[in-house]
Scaffold this motif. Sequence first.
Motif, PDB file in Angstrom:
ATOM      1  N   GLY A 187       0.823  -1.199   0.000  1.00  0.00           N
ATOM      2  CA  GLY A 187       0.000   0.000   0.000  1.00  0.00           C
ATOM      3  C   GLY A 187       0.862   1.255   0.000  1.00  0.00           C
ATOM      4  O   GLY A 187       2.023   1.244   0.400  1.00  0.00           O
ATOM      5  N   HIS A 188       0.297   2.350  -0.515  1.00  0.00           N
ATOM      6  CA  HIS A 188       0.986   3.646  -0.603  1.00  0.00           C
ATOM      7  C   HIS A 188       2.336   3.487  -1.327  1.00  0.00           C
ATOM      8  O   HIS A 188       2.364   2.999  -2.456  1.00  0.00           O
ATOM      9  CB  HIS A 188       1.108   4.275   0.783  1.00  0.00           C
ATOM     10  N   SER A 189       3.440   3.872  -0.702  1.00  0.00           N
ATOM     11  CA  SER A 189       4.738   3.749  -1.390  1.00  0.00           C
ATOM     12  C   SER A 189       5.591   2.639  -0.808  1.00  0.00           C
ATOM     13  O   SER A 189       6.795   2.583  -1.068  1.00  0.00           O
ATOM     14  CB  SER A 189       5.530   5.054  -1.267  1.00  0.00           C
ATOM     15  N   THR A 232      13.051   7.312   0.965  1.00  0.00           N
ATOM     16  CA  THR A 232      13.147   8.337  -0.072  1.00  0.00           C
ATOM     17  C   THR A 232      13.124   9.747   0.510  1.00  0.00           C
ATOM     18  O   THR A 232      13.730  10.647  -0.053  1.00  0.00           O
ATOM     19  CB  THR A 232      11.978   8.225  -1.069  1.00  0.00           C
ATOM     20  N   HIS A 233      12.387   9.950   1.621  1.00  0.00           N
ATOM     21  CA  HIS A 233      12.329  11.260   2.261  1.00  0.00           C
ATOM     22  C   HIS A 233      11.663  11.138   3.613  1.00  0.00           C
ATOM     23  O   HIS A 233      11.235  10.061   4.004  1.00  0.00           O
ATOM     24  CB  HIS A 233      11.638  12.289   1.357  1.00  0.00           C
ATOM     25  N   GLY A 234      11.621  12.289   4.323  1.00  0.00           N
ATOM     26  CA  GLY A 234      11.219  12.245   5.727  1.00  0.00           C
ATOM     27  C   GLY A 234       9.748  12.446   6.020  1.00  0.00           C
ATOM     28  O   GLY A 234       9.361  12.439   7.182  1.00  0.00           O
ATOM     29  N   GLY A 258       5.951  11.796   6.865  1.00  0.00           N
ATOM     30  CA  GLY A 258       5.436  10.728   7.714  1.00  0.00           C
ATOM     31  C   GLY A 258       4.919   9.515   6.961  1.00  0.00           C
ATOM     32  O   GLY A 258       4.986   8.387   7.454  1.00  0.00           O
ATOM     33  N   ASP A 259       4.406   9.743   5.746  1.00  0.00           N
ATOM     34  CA  ASP A 259       3.859   8.616   4.976  1.00  0.00           C
ATOM     35  C   ASP A 259       4.970   7.826   4.254  1.00  0.00           C
ATOM     36  O   ASP A 259       4.664   6.962   3.419  1.00  0.00           O
ATOM     37  CB  ASP A 259       2.793   9.092   3.973  1.00  0.00           C
ATOM     38  N   HIS A 260       6.232   8.114   4.607  1.00  0.00           N
ATOM     39  CA  HIS A 260       7.370   7.372   4.022  1.00  0.00           C
ATOM     40  C   HIS A 260       8.311   6.884   5.124  1.00  0.00           C
ATOM     41  O   HIS A 260       8.660   5.708   5.173  1.00  0.00           O
ATOM     42  CB  HIS A 260       8.098   8.239   2.988  1.00  0.00           C
ATOM     43  N   LEU A 261       8.677   7.813   6.041  1.00  0.00           N
ATOM     44  CA  LEU A 261       9.467   7.422   7.218  1.00  0.00           C
ATOM     45  C   LEU A 261       8.674   6.395   8.023  1.00  0.00           C
ATOM     46  O   LEU A 261       9.227   5.389   8.468  1.00  0.00           O
ATOM     47  CB  LEU A 261       9.780   8.672   8.060  1.00  0.00           C
ATOM     48  N   GLY A 300      10.153   7.381  -5.910  1.00  0.00           N
ATOM     49  CA  GLY A 300       9.818   8.146  -4.715  1.00  0.00           C
ATOM     50  C   GLY A 300       8.687   9.120  -5.020  1.00  0.00           C
ATOM     51  O   GLY A 300       8.007   9.005  -6.045  1.00  0.00           O
ATOM     52  N   ASP A 301       8.503  10.097  -4.145  1.00  0.00           N
ATOM     53  CA  ASP A 301       7.504  11.141  -4.405  1.00  0.00           C
ATOM     54  C   ASP A 301       8.165  12.178  -5.298  1.00  0.00           C
ATOM     55  O   ASP A 301       9.166  12.783  -4.918  1.00  0.00           O
ATOM     56  CB  ASP A 301       7.088  11.826  -3.093  1.00  0.00           C
ATOM     57  N   THR A 302       7.596  12.410  -6.457  1.00  0.00           N
ATOM     58  CA  THR A 302       8.182  13.422  -7.344  1.00  0.00           C
ATOM     59  C   THR A 302       7.182  13.869  -8.396  1.00  0.00           C
ATOM     60  O   THR A 302       6.226  13.147  -8.709  1.00  0.00           O
ATOM     61  CB  THR A 302       9.459  12.887  -8.038  1.00  0.00           C
ATOM     62  N   MET A 344       2.211   3.456  -7.857  1.00  0.00           N
ATOM     63  CA  MET A 344       2.117   3.519  -6.386  1.00  0.00           C
ATOM     64  C   MET A 344       1.615   4.900  -5.984  1.00  0.00           C
ATOM     65  O   MET A 344       1.327   5.737  -6.836  1.00  0.00           O
ATOM     66  CB  MET A 344       3.490   3.255  -5.749  1.00  0.00           C
ATOM     67  N   HIS A 345       1.521   5.127  -4.653  1.00  0.00           N
ATOM     68  CA  HIS A 345       1.134   6.427  -4.087  1.00  0.00           C
ATOM     69  C   HIS A 345      -0.223   6.886  -4.627  1.00  0.00           C
ATOM     70  O   HIS A 345      -0.386   8.021  -5.065  1.00  0.00           O
ATOM     71  CB  HIS A 345       2.227   7.479  -4.351  1.00  0.00           C
ATOM     72  N   TYR A 346      -1.191   5.981  -4.570  1.00  0.00           N
ATOM     73  CA  TYR A 346      -2.569   6.329  -4.940  1.00  0.00           C
ATOM     74  C   TYR A 346      -3.501   5.445  -4.112  1.00  0.00           C
ATOM     75  O   TYR A 346      -3.081   4.392  -3.602  1.00  0.00           O
ATOM     76  CB  TYR A 346      -2.821   6.083  -6.443  1.00  0.00           C
TER      77      TYR A 346
HETATM   78 MN    MN Z   1       4.080  10.791   0.054  1.00  0.00          MN
END
Ligand code: MN
Length: 230
Positions: free
Chosen positions: A8-10, A48-50, A52-55, A142-144, A192-194
Motif C-alpha cells: 500500500g501507498h509507497s 526516499t524522504h522524511g 510521515g507517509d514514508h518514514l 519516490g515522491d516526485t 504507487m502512491h494512490y
Molecule cells: Mn508521500
Amino acid sequence: MITATWHGHSCFSFDFDATKVIIDPFLSESPTADIKPDEVEADFILLTHGHGDHLGDTIDIAKRTGATVVAPYELASYCGAQGIEVHPMHIGGGYDFPWGRVQLTIAHHGSALIGDDGSIIYLGNPCGFLLKVQEKCIYFAGDTGLFLDMKLIGDRNRLDLAILPIGDNFTMGVDDAVTAAEYLKPKVVIPMHYGTWELIDVDPQAFADGAEKVGVKAVVLEVGESYTME
Ligand code: MN
Ligand code: NI
C-alpha cells in the motif's frame, strides 16, 4: 529471483534471494497496509524522504530487526540519532551493498518531519533509487513530479522495472506518470502512491491504459500482491 510486494501507498518490500529490503515502510498509520510493522522482516530499509507517509514505522522496525537504514544524509543522520544503524548517501552517489548497488536519483518534492505542534524538522532533499541487483535494474521514483531527466535515466539504464507515483496532488498524476513511463522505457511499470486517501484516489487502470499506448506494460498490483522477476 526478485520478488517485489506492494504494501500500500509507497511501501514495497523486496526479496533479493536471502536479503530483505523494504522501502518507505508506512504501515501502522496507513489506511491500506496489509501488514503490521512487527511482521516486517528487513535487513535494509531504504527511505526516499522524511514525510510521515514514508518514514512511517522505520525507527521501530529498525530497532527490532537491526536493519540498516539507507537514506539521504540529513534523513540518515536523523535516524542515526535514534540509535539505529544507518548508511548515509546523497543524490548521484551509488554504493555497492553485498546484495546490490543503490544509487540515489533526484526527486522534485519536499522532505521534512512535521511535529504535532507544527514544528518542522528539515531533512534535506528527497530522492529516488536506482537499484542494480542480480543483473536487474529497478527505478523507484519516490515522491516526485515529472522531470525531463527521467529521459537520461531511461537512456543510460535498461530498466526492467519502474515504480512510479500516480496519485496526483502531492506527486505526478496519471498523465504525467504516463509521460514518465515513456521517458524511462522500462519493461514493466508498477504504479504507487494512490488510493491511500480520497485526495489521491485515481484510477490505476487509466494509467495502465496510457502506459500501454506509449509501449510500456503496466502491472497494477493489489495491496499485498507480489511481482516476480526471474
Ligand atoms: Mn508521500
Ligand atoms: Ni512526500
